[in-house]
Design a protein around this motif. Structure first.
Motif, short mmCIF file in Angstrom:
data_model
loop_
_atom_site.label_atom_id
_atom_site.label_comp_id
_atom_site.label_asym_id
_atom_site.label_seq_id
_atom_site.Cartn_x
_atom_site.Cartn_y
_atom_site.Cartn_z
N ASP A 215 -32.42 20.57 -14.90
CA ASP A 215 -32.34 20.31 -13.46
C ASP A 215 -31.32 19.22 -13.15
O ASP A 215 -30.59 19.30 -12.16
CB ASP A 215 -33.72 19.90 -12.92
CG ASP A 215 -34.61 21.11 -12.67
OD1 ASP A 215 -34.08 22.24 -12.58
OD2 ASP A 215 -35.84 20.93 -12.59
N TYR A 216 -31.24 18.20 -14.01
CA TYR A 216 -30.24 17.14 -13.82
C TYR A 216 -28.83 17.73 -13.92
O TYR A 216 -27.96 17.49 -13.07
CB TYR A 216 -30.47 16.04 -14.87
CG TYR A 216 -29.29 15.12 -15.04
CD1 TYR A 216 -29.00 14.15 -14.08
CD2 TYR A 216 -28.45 15.23 -16.15
CE1 TYR A 216 -27.91 13.31 -14.23
CE2 TYR A 216 -27.36 14.40 -16.31
CZ TYR A 216 -27.09 13.44 -15.34
OH TYR A 216 -26.01 12.63 -15.48
N GLU B 20 -27.39 19.67 -10.95
CA GLU B 20 -26.94 18.90 -9.78
C GLU B 20 -25.55 18.28 -9.98
O GLU B 20 -24.97 17.74 -9.04
CB GLU B 20 -27.93 17.76 -9.47
CG GLU B 20 -29.35 18.21 -9.15
CD GLU B 20 -29.44 18.98 -7.83
OE1 GLU B 20 -28.53 18.82 -7.00
OE2 GLU B 20 -30.40 19.76 -7.66
N GLU C 38 -21.43 17.76 -10.68
CA GLU C 38 -20.21 18.44 -10.22
C GLU C 38 -19.72 19.39 -11.32
O GLU C 38 -19.89 19.11 -12.51
CB GLU C 38 -19.10 17.42 -9.94
CG GLU C 38 -19.41 16.45 -8.80
CD GLU C 38 -19.53 17.17 -7.46
OE1 GLU C 38 -18.81 18.18 -7.27
OE2 GLU C 38 -20.35 16.73 -6.64
N ARG D 24 -19.87 19.35 -15.56
CA ARG D 24 -20.68 20.33 -16.32
C ARG D 24 -19.83 21.01 -17.38
O ARG D 24 -20.26 21.18 -18.52
CB ARG D 24 -21.28 21.37 -15.36
CG ARG D 24 -22.44 20.81 -14.55
CD ARG D 24 -23.12 21.89 -13.76
NE ARG D 24 -22.63 21.99 -12.38
CZ ARG D 24 -22.03 23.04 -11.85
NH1 ARG D 24 -21.84 24.13 -12.56
NH2 ARG D 24 -21.65 23.03 -10.59
N ASP E 117 -29.49 29.51 -7.54
CA ASP E 117 -30.15 28.33 -6.94
C ASP E 117 -31.10 27.72 -7.97
O ASP E 117 -31.12 28.13 -9.13
CB ASP E 117 -30.85 28.71 -5.62
CG ASP E 117 -32.02 29.67 -5.82
OD1 ASP E 117 -32.49 29.82 -6.96
OD2 ASP E 117 -32.47 30.27 -4.83
N ARG E 118 -31.88 26.75 -7.55
CA ARG E 118 -32.77 26.04 -8.48
C ARG E 118 -33.74 26.98 -9.22
O ARG E 118 -34.18 26.70 -10.32
CB ARG E 118 -33.60 25.01 -7.68
CG ARG E 118 -33.13 23.60 -7.84
CD ARG E 118 -34.02 22.69 -6.99
NE ARG E 118 -35.31 22.42 -7.63
CZ ARG E 118 -35.49 21.51 -8.56
NH1 ARG E 118 -34.49 20.78 -8.97
NH2 ARG E 118 -36.69 21.30 -9.08
N GLN F 226 -23.75 26.53 -15.15
CA GLN F 226 -24.52 25.82 -14.12
C GLN F 226 -25.77 25.15 -14.67
O GLN F 226 -26.28 24.19 -14.10
CB GLN F 226 -24.95 26.81 -13.03
CG GLN F 226 -23.76 27.45 -12.32
CD GLN F 226 -24.18 28.71 -11.57
OE1 GLN F 226 -24.70 28.64 -10.47
NE2 GLN F 226 -23.95 29.86 -12.17
N ARG F 227 -26.26 25.67 -15.78
CA ARG F 227 -27.53 25.17 -16.34
C ARG F 227 -27.38 24.54 -17.72
O ARG F 227 -28.33 23.99 -18.26
CB ARG F 227 -28.52 26.33 -16.43
CG ARG F 227 -29.18 26.63 -15.10
CD ARG F 227 -30.17 25.51 -14.78
NE ARG F 227 -30.76 25.64 -13.48
CZ ARG F 227 -31.72 24.83 -13.04
NH1 ARG F 227 -32.16 23.85 -13.80
NH2 ARG F 227 -32.21 24.98 -11.85
N GLN G 42 -30.70 9.06 -10.53
CA GLN G 42 -32.02 9.58 -10.89
C GLN G 42 -32.99 8.42 -11.09
O GLN G 42 -34.13 8.46 -10.64
CB GLN G 42 -31.86 10.37 -12.19
CG GLN G 42 -33.09 11.13 -12.63
CD GLN G 42 -32.95 11.56 -14.10
OE1 GLN G 42 -32.17 10.99 -14.87
NE2 GLN G 42 -33.72 12.55 -14.48
#
Ligand SMILES: Cc1cc2nc3c(=O)[nH]c(=O)nc-3n(C[C@H](O)[C@H](O)[C@H](O)COP(=O)(O)OP(=O)(O)OC[C@H]3O[C@@H](n4cnc5c(N)ncnc54)[C@H](O)[C@@H]3O)c2cc1C
Length: 440
Positions: free
Chosen positions: A248-249, A252, A254, A258, A367-368, A391-392, A432
């Motif tokens: 999840d971090y 979020e 940029e 990533r 999305d999440r 993305q993940r 965070q």
């Protein structure tokens, strides 16, 4: 089949959720969905029967993650689809404990996955998804029928990848390591080149130099672009990259950050198991110094194969040094095994709705909850399993978060929020940390 229900008239069967592909990712979701009659579901795979990298079930291969990273345990330890449940149902749980495996044999994990697919009547093989359209609901065209669905979960995994010099040359004596079991049988007395310095390359090299004398190749050359044969980092803090809160971090961050993180941390997922490296080294020692086969193997890391030409019934590999591109060597081989990885499998069946789906680079933007962003209604979604590495993060194609990701998709389908496990020990960022200190 639980749920779907064929209506008396000619209307297609309708499901709340249809899954495309049955590898570990979608099999995890199918397992978590099992026994939830309100969530009618169907999971389809084009293969005739379950398989999990069957072409690479090389003798002695082991799972690279904890056995707790099975289809369900990390989300629902009470599920009947766990690895322990499989062992228990087959009466072998004491034997498994007493066997004291350092890691689960890959073949045993594959057999567990096959069992989980067999006992779930919502999982169907021999049926390919050919096209998906949308009008109020999704219409799924398969090689056997048409069904409708409120949600789609794409879990088509990866397909073999080879670099440019190998393209158009595969077949016969050059093959991808995913075909190893089928294609590597008869290599006695041959010169074999293995290209690729990850776990798959290591397993192929080890298997080749371990064969009994009558089946032993004449020479095995192991070429890798990496500077050395590097291990996977499987230590505790590194493994914090493979927990939900880090995923999840990462999500979020940029995009350039990533991309950089995935490049920097690649050996946390794509390196070679320490046990395999030790075995390779010990086998090299035994072959060269104890048995005296001075010429059986050559280890050539830090080099790139730039060209492969047919030469006197075999292959001539042009190999360039990474530190000095002017340094060119030639490796002669009768057979070439390309252990050069995998890339996302095609999703052509989404073509009719592809223009409505968001993108980020080569990926669909999720999305999440791993739903692809699109212009359709929120209660109709296309979820993406193992399709959002950019993305993940590196955990996306891995088994580590399979159960958690499926749970998140399931939560969205059911409109609930399951309790997450506690956050990582590590405060990944000041932002965070300050949110935590504020109690947010
Ligand atoms: C040899 C090997 C060993 C690995 N070992 C580990 C490990 O120890 N630990 C770890 O964490 N990770 C490991 N991985 C990585 C990861 O676990 C696997 O790649 C995993 O199989 C990914 O699961 P998946 O469900 O996303 O895709 P896949 O397992 O690739 O399954 C996708 C399925 O979709 C089907 N399909 C595709 N298109 C269609 C269509 N149009 N219609 C119907 N069906 C379709 C395919 O037939 C396939 O069965 C390993 C990978 C390899 C190659």
């Amino acid at each position: 089949m639980s749920g779907g229900g064929t209506s008396g008239d000619s209307r297609p069967e309708h499901y709340r959720c249809v899954g495309v592909g049955v590898g570990p990712a979608n099999l995890s979701l199918a397992s978590l969905l099992y026994g939830k009659p309100q969530m009618t579901n169907l999971f389809l795979d084009r293969k005739d029967r379950f398989g999990w990298h069957d072409g690479q079930q090389i003798a002695g291969a082991k799972l690279q993650v904890s056995l707790l990273k099975d289809l369900v345990t990390l989300s629902d330890p009470t599920s009947r689809f766990s690895f322990l449940s499989y062992l228990h149902e087959h009466g072998r749980i004491y034997h498994f404990v007493n066997a004291q495996f350092d890691s689960v044999p890959r073949q045993e994990f594959r057999n567990y996955l096959a069992w989980a697919s067999r006992i779930n009547e919502n999982v169907v093989f021999g049926e390919e998804v050919l096209g998906i359209e949308f009008e109020h609901v999704f219409t799924v065209h398969t090689s056997r029928r048409v069904v409708t669905a409120e949600n789609i979960v794409v879990g088509v995994g990866n397909q073999p990848w080879v670099p440019e010099p190998a393209r158009g040359q595969l077949g016969g004596t050059q093959f991808h390591v995913s075909d190893y079991a089928e294609r590597s049988a008869d290599l006695a007395g041959k010169r074999v080149a293995v290209v690729g310095g990850g776990q798959s390359g290591a397993e192929a090299f080890l298997e080749l130099i371990s064969r009994p004398p009558a089946a032993l190749p004449r020479r095995v050359t192991w070429i890798s672009r990496r500077r050395n044969y590097f291990p996977i980092d499987d230590t505790p803090f590194t493994n914090e990259y493979y927990v939900p809160s880090y995923s999840d971090y990462f999500f979020e961050l940029e995009r350039p950050t990533r991309i950089a993180l995935n490049e920097q941390n690649v050996l946390t997922s794509d390196g070679i198991s320490e046990a395999t490296l030790r075995e390779v080294y010990q086998r090299c020692y035994t072959r060269r110094f104890i048995e005296g086969s001075a010429d059986l193997f050559a280890l050539l890391p830090n080099r790139t194969v730039t060209e492969v030409r047919a030469d006197r019934g075999g292959w001539d590999l042009t190999v360039t040094g990474n530190d000095d591109p002017g340094q060119v060597e030639h490796v002669e081989a009768d057979h070439v095994v390309w252990a050069t990885g995998f890339r996302s499998a095609p999703t052509d069946f989404l073509a009719p709705i592809a223009h409505r789906l968001g993108r980020e680079g080569e990926e669909f933007r999720v999305d999440r909850d791993f739903a692809v962003e699109w212009d359709g209604p929120r209660n109709r979604s296309v979820f993406l399993q193992n399709g959002a590495r950019g993305q993940r993060g590196l955990a996306d194609p891995n088994l580590s978060l399979v159960a958690w990701r499926s749970q998140r998709i399931l939560d969205r389908l059911l409109g609930v929020v399951s309790n997450d496990q506690l956050d990582s020990f590590i405060g990944w960022s000041a932002k965070q940390r300050s949110a935590e200190l504020r109690g947010a």
